[in-house]
Design a protein around this motif. Structure first.
Motif, PDB file in Angstrom:
ATOM      1  N   GLY A 118       1.059  -0.982  -0.074  1.00 28.75           N
ATOM      2  CA  GLY A 118       0.098   0.220  -0.111  1.00 28.75           C
ATOM      3  C   GLY A 118       0.831   1.518  -0.172  1.00 28.75           C
ATOM      4  O   GLY A 118       0.545   2.220  -0.822  1.00 28.75           O
ATOM      5  N   ILE A 119       2.259   1.343   1.014  1.00 24.85           N
ATOM      6  CA  ILE A 119       2.696   2.746   0.727  1.00 24.85           C
ATOM      7  C   ILE A 119       3.636   2.731  -0.187  1.00 24.85           C
ATOM      8  O   ILE A 119       3.433   3.653  -0.813  1.00 24.85           O
ATOM      9  N   GLY A 120       3.938   1.298  -0.946  1.00 20.89           N
ATOM     10  CA  GLY A 120       4.770   1.316  -2.863  1.00 20.89           C
ATOM     11  C   GLY A 120       2.825   2.296  -3.634  1.00 20.89           C
ATOM     12  O   GLY A 120       4.018   2.693  -4.725  1.00 20.89           O
ATOM     13  N   LEU A 121       2.372   1.581  -3.151  1.00 19.49           N
ATOM     14  CA  LEU A 121       1.097   2.179  -3.819  1.00 19.49           C
ATOM     15  C   LEU A 121       0.871   3.493  -4.864  1.00 19.49           C
ATOM     16  O   LEU A 121       0.232   3.980  -5.331  1.00 19.49           O
ATOM     17  N   ALA A 122       0.960   4.035  -3.122  1.00 21.16           N
ATOM     18  CA  ALA A 122       0.667   5.815  -3.276  1.00 21.16           C
ATOM     19  C   ALA A 122       1.097   5.957  -4.143  1.00 21.16           C
ATOM     20  O   ALA A 122       0.431   7.835  -3.744  1.00 21.16           O
ATOM     21  N   GLY A 123       2.334   6.263  -3.736  1.00 20.52           N
ATOM     22  CA  GLY A 123       2.687   7.301  -5.026  1.00 20.52           C
ATOM     23  C   GLY A 123       2.106   7.310  -6.795  1.00 20.52           C
ATOM     24  O   GLY A 123       2.575   8.201  -7.410  1.00 20.52           O
ATOM     25  N   GLU A 124       1.564   5.904  -7.644  1.00 17.16           N
ATOM     26  CA  GLU A 124       1.584   5.971  -8.656  1.00 17.16           C
ATOM     27  C   GLU A 124       0.526   6.967  -8.995  1.00 17.16           C
ATOM     28  O   GLU A 124       0.581   8.281 -10.048  1.00 17.16           O
ATOM     29  N   LEU A 125      -0.719   7.548  -9.002  1.00 17.49           N
ATOM     30  CA  LEU A 125      -1.570   8.418  -9.094  1.00 17.49           C
ATOM     31  C   LEU A 125      -1.634   9.300  -9.209  1.00 17.49           C
ATOM     32  O   LEU A 125      -1.911  10.356 -10.539  1.00 17.49           O
ATOM     33  N   GLY A 126      -0.851  10.249  -7.409  1.00 20.97           N
ATOM     34  CA  GLY A 126      -1.329  11.240  -7.636  1.00 20.97           C
ATOM     35  C   GLY A 126       0.002  11.928  -8.513  1.00 20.97           C
ATOM     36  O   GLY A 126      -0.137  12.962  -9.242  1.00 20.97           O
ATOM     37  N   ALA A 127       0.980  11.544  -8.602  1.00 23.95           N
ATOM     38  CA  ALA A 127       2.537  11.940  -8.934  1.00 23.95           C
ATOM     39  C   ALA A 127       1.967  11.838 -10.985  1.00 23.95           C
ATOM     40  O   ALA A 127       2.478  13.039 -10.963  1.00 23.95           O
ATOM     41  N   GLY A 128       1.580  10.667 -11.132  1.00 19.50           N
ATOM     42  CA  GLY A 128       0.895  11.142 -13.014  1.00 19.50           C
ATOM     43  C   GLY A 128       0.211  11.670 -13.447  1.00 19.50           C
ATOM     44  O   GLY A 128       0.591  12.901 -14.333  1.00 19.50           O
ATOM     45  N   VAL A 129      -0.353  11.885 -12.191  1.00 20.66           N
ATOM     46  CA  VAL A 129      -2.259  12.959 -12.378  1.00 20.66           C
ATOM     47  C   VAL A 129      -1.182  14.389 -12.250  1.00 20.66           C
ATOM     48  O   VAL A 129      -1.564  15.756 -13.414  1.00 20.66           O
ATOM     49  N   THR A 130      -0.710  14.671 -11.080  1.00 19.05           N
ATOM     50  CA  THR A 130       0.359  16.125 -11.108  1.00 19.05           C
ATOM     51  C   THR A 130       1.109  16.268 -12.259  1.00 19.05           C
ATOM     52  O   THR A 130       1.331  17.410 -13.091  1.00 19.05           O
ATOM     53  N   LEU A 131       1.636  15.026 -12.832  1.00 19.00           N
ATOM     54  CA  LEU A 131       2.223  15.444 -14.367  1.00 19.00           C
ATOM     55  C   LEU A 131       1.598  16.067 -15.499  1.00 19.00           C
ATOM     56  O   LEU A 131       2.379  16.521 -16.429  1.00 19.00           O
ATOM     57  N   VAL A 132       1.063  14.974 -15.888  1.00 22.06           N
ATOM     58  CA  VAL A 132      -0.152  15.191 -16.952  1.00 22.06           C
ATOM     59  C   VAL A 132      -0.657  17.202 -16.748  1.00 22.06           C
ATOM     60  O   VAL A 132      -0.986  17.416 -17.962  1.00 22.06           O
ATOM     61  N   SER A 133      -0.982  17.167 -15.270  1.00 22.80           N
ATOM     62  CA  SER A 133      -2.485  18.272 -15.187  1.00 22.80           C
ATOM     63  C   SER A 133      -1.217  19.649 -15.660  1.00 22.80           C
ATOM     64  O   SER A 133      -0.837  20.583 -15.843  1.00 22.80           O
ATOM     65  N   GLU A 134       0.538  20.146 -14.889  1.00 22.36           N
ATOM     66  CA  GLU A 134       1.652  20.859 -15.247  1.00 22.36           C
ATOM     67  C   GLU A 134       1.687  20.404 -16.122  1.00 22.36           C
ATOM     68  O   GLU A 134       2.995  21.583 -16.608  1.00 22.36           O
ATOM     69  N   THR A 135       1.657  19.384 -17.730  1.00 23.74           N
ATOM     70  CA  THR A 135       2.900  19.954 -18.582  1.00 23.74           C
ATOM     71  C   THR A 135       1.491  19.880 -19.752  1.00 23.74           C
ATOM     72  O   THR A 135       2.215  20.352 -20.553  1.00 23.74           O
ATOM     73  N   LEU A 136       0.200  18.824 -19.806  1.00 22.24           N
ATOM     74  CA  LEU A 136      -0.584  19.764 -21.188  1.00 22.24           C
ATOM     75  C   LEU A 136      -1.008  20.986 -20.436  1.00 22.24           C
ATOM     76  O   LEU A 136      -1.104  21.459 -19.551  1.00 22.24           O
ATOM     77  N   SER A 137      -1.493  21.732 -21.687  1.00 22.78           N
ATOM     78  CA  SER A 137      -2.223  23.293 -22.049  1.00 22.78           C
ATOM     79  C   SER A 137      -3.546  23.030 -20.325  1.00 22.78           C
ATOM     80  O   SER A 137      -4.164  21.710 -21.240  1.00 22.78           O
ATOM     81  N   LYS A 138      -3.861  24.195 -20.669  1.00 16.91           N
ATOM     82  CA  LYS A 138      -4.976  24.353 -19.350  1.00 16.91           C
ATOM     83  C   LYS A 138      -6.553  23.649 -19.779  1.00 16.91           C
ATOM     84  O   LYS A 138      -7.303  23.548 -18.947  1.00 16.91           O
ATOM     85  N   GLU A 139      -6.455  24.215 -21.640  1.00 20.47           N
ATOM     86  CA  GLU A 139      -7.256  23.540 -21.873  1.00 20.47           C
ATOM     87  C   GLU A 139      -7.804  22.112 -22.555  1.00 20.47           C
ATOM     88  O   GLU A 139      -8.581  22.170 -22.197  1.00 20.47           O
ATOM     89  N   LYS A 140      -6.905  21.449 -22.465  1.00 20.23           N
ATOM     90  CA  LYS A 140      -5.874  20.027 -22.657  1.00 20.23           C
ATOM     91  C   LYS A 140      -6.285  19.282 -21.997  1.00 20.23           C
ATOM     92  O   LYS A 140      -5.870  18.233 -21.743  1.00 20.23           O
ATOM     93  N   ARG A 141      -5.542  19.869 -20.300  1.00 20.63           N
ATOM     94  CA  ARG A 141      -5.570  18.860 -18.876  1.00 20.63           C
ATOM     95  C   ARG A 141      -6.118  17.737 -18.924  1.00 20.63           C
ATOM     96  O   ARG A 141      -6.081  16.572 -18.601  1.00 20.63           O
ATOM     97  N   GLY A 142      -7.681  17.761 -18.684  1.00 16.88           N
ATOM     98  CA  GLY A 142      -8.857  17.476 -18.710  1.00 16.88           C
ATOM     99  C   GLY A 142      -9.125  15.959 -19.624  1.00 16.88           C
ATOM    100  O   GLY A 142      -9.019  14.833 -19.641  1.00 16.88           O
TER     101      GLY A 142
END
Length: 410
Positions: A118-142
């Motif tokens: 569970g500790i290991g799993l915890a980092g996957e989704l949040g870090a991934g969504v953060t990276l995607v949200s900060e990399t794509l344009s504000k109109e396209k990140r969704g």
């Protein structure tokens, strides 16, 4: 910007979305594998049939506690050291834990290893969504997080298929998937927004910043409450199908693994629809209102299905799954509510606090069950969680198209 540079950025963004999607695939695979093999694995290691529910709930609770603690750990590290380092560290710990899980022979060791996993799993989704949200344009990140949801949630289908070859083998395959993902992540790049503050004196990854300001704390709490109904549907109403099957006087044997498979495939489609809805209406909140209302309706239908057959159960799981398919949309909302210096902390802890909320939800449900029975307790819990979630959505600001390049101050 030259065409060559633009093409490179586009390719990098696509690769990043793919890596985040596959990370979520592995995340869901591991998260659900125990729910799928719960009964058979516990029987094989000597647990008595009369103790299956209690032992199973205990192990799930320990995994969720691990997710909760891991969410804090990886979220803070994601803001202090970078999103990429978290993606590597979390998947490495996950792989080792899953491999060890294939060798357990008693429920106590089972619980300990699920806690570490569970500790290991915890980092996957949040870090991934953060990276995607900060990399794509504000109109396209969704759209980016929508793809993460669609690809990632098919990990449930893989878990169900692989589990048919044996529960120990399923854990070994999970470890292998983690190692493969680790290799694929070589070459991924860091978020530009994080790089802008990496070497500054800005407070980064300060978990306590979420509690030292009342307005910020309320936003954080509301983000967590939004996701609670989803995890209740999966973690209680579907995964405890043997007990609900008896209460509903089901005709024939209901299969939790197949129910979870149908639910998560439907969640994938629900995630696509929720993401598209939020993009087309330019409103995250409207999408949440619609899906929270639908999820309440689906649970009422499920708990009224007296005498349901095994096939009807699967379709009801699919219906409920689709209606709670707002998982990545709600995490995107959480990421968009906070500044770059604590965004990873929020996006990683919120989904894992939601998963960890299954512990008090389980305890509350079992306490209610002792007085009101399975069905009435199911209604009561869903009503409470849905009302709280709707109130939470109403209190959050709309974040579609919001500029995320800012920081939170003490």
């Amino acid at each position: 910007m030259t065409d060559a540079v633009s093409t490179k950025l586009t390719r990098n963004a696509i690769f990043l979305v793919l890596v985040a999607s596959l990370g979520y695939f592995v995340d869901i695979y591991d998260l659900l594998i125990f729910l799928i093999v719960r009964k058979q694995s516990l029987l094989d290691i000597g647990v008595k049939p009369t103790e299956l529910l209690a032992k199973g709930v205990n192990i799930v609770n320990w995994q969720m506690i691990g997710l909760l603690l891991g969410g804090i750990l990886w979220g803070v590290l994601g803001d202090k050291l970078g999103r990429i380092k978290v993606l590597f560290g979390s998947i490495a710990l996950y792989s080792v834990s899953n491999f060890a899980n294939g060798f357990v022979h008693d429920p106590e060791t089972y619980a300990i290893i699920r806690f570490v996993a569970g500790i290991g799993l915890a980092g996957e989704l949040g870090a991934g969504v953060t990276l995607v949200s900060e990399t794509l344009s504000k109109e396209k990140r969704g759209y980016g997080t929508m793809i993460v949801a669609a690809v990632g949630l098919f990990g449930a289908a893989a878990a169900n298929i692989v589990s048919k070859y044996g529960w120990r083998e399923a854990y070994f395959v999970g470890a292998g998937l983690g190692i493969l993902l680790l290799l694929l992540r070589i070459g991924t790049f860091e978020s530009g927004m994080f790089k802008n503050i990496e070497r500054t004196e800005v407070q980064k990854g300060n978990f306590f910043m979420l509690f030292n300001n009342w307005a910020r704390f309320k936003k954080y709490l509301f983000c967590i409450l939004i996701g609670a109904p989803l995890w209740y549907v999966v973690g209680v109403l579907i995964s405890l199908q043997p007990e609900f099957g008896v209460a509903l006087h089901a005709k024939g044997k209901l299969n939790a693994g197949d129910g979870i498979l149908y639910a998560y495939i439907a969640i994938a489609f629900g995630g696509i629809v929720a993401g598209l809805l939020s993009q087309l209406t330019r409103s995250r909140k409207l999408a949440m209102y619609i899906f929270l209302s639908l999820s309440a309706v689906s649970v009422v239908v499920y708990l009224n299905s007296t005498g349901l057959t095994s096939q009807q159960f699967l379709w009801l799981c699919a219906f409920m799954g689709f209606c709670v398919g707002y998982w990545t949309t709600f995490i995107t909302i959480a990421a968009e509510q906070f500044g770059t210096n604590i965004r990873s902390t929020v996006a990683t802890t919120v989904p894992n606090f939601v998963r960890g909320s299954l512990v008090p939800i389980n305890l509350a449900f079992l306490a209610l069950k002792a007085h009101y029975g399975m069905i009435d307790s199911g209604y009561i819990m869903m009503a409470i969680l849905t009302i709280l979630a709707l109130i939470a959505v109403s209190q959050l600001k709309e974040t579609f198209g919001k500029d995320l390049n800012y920081i939170e101050t003490m």
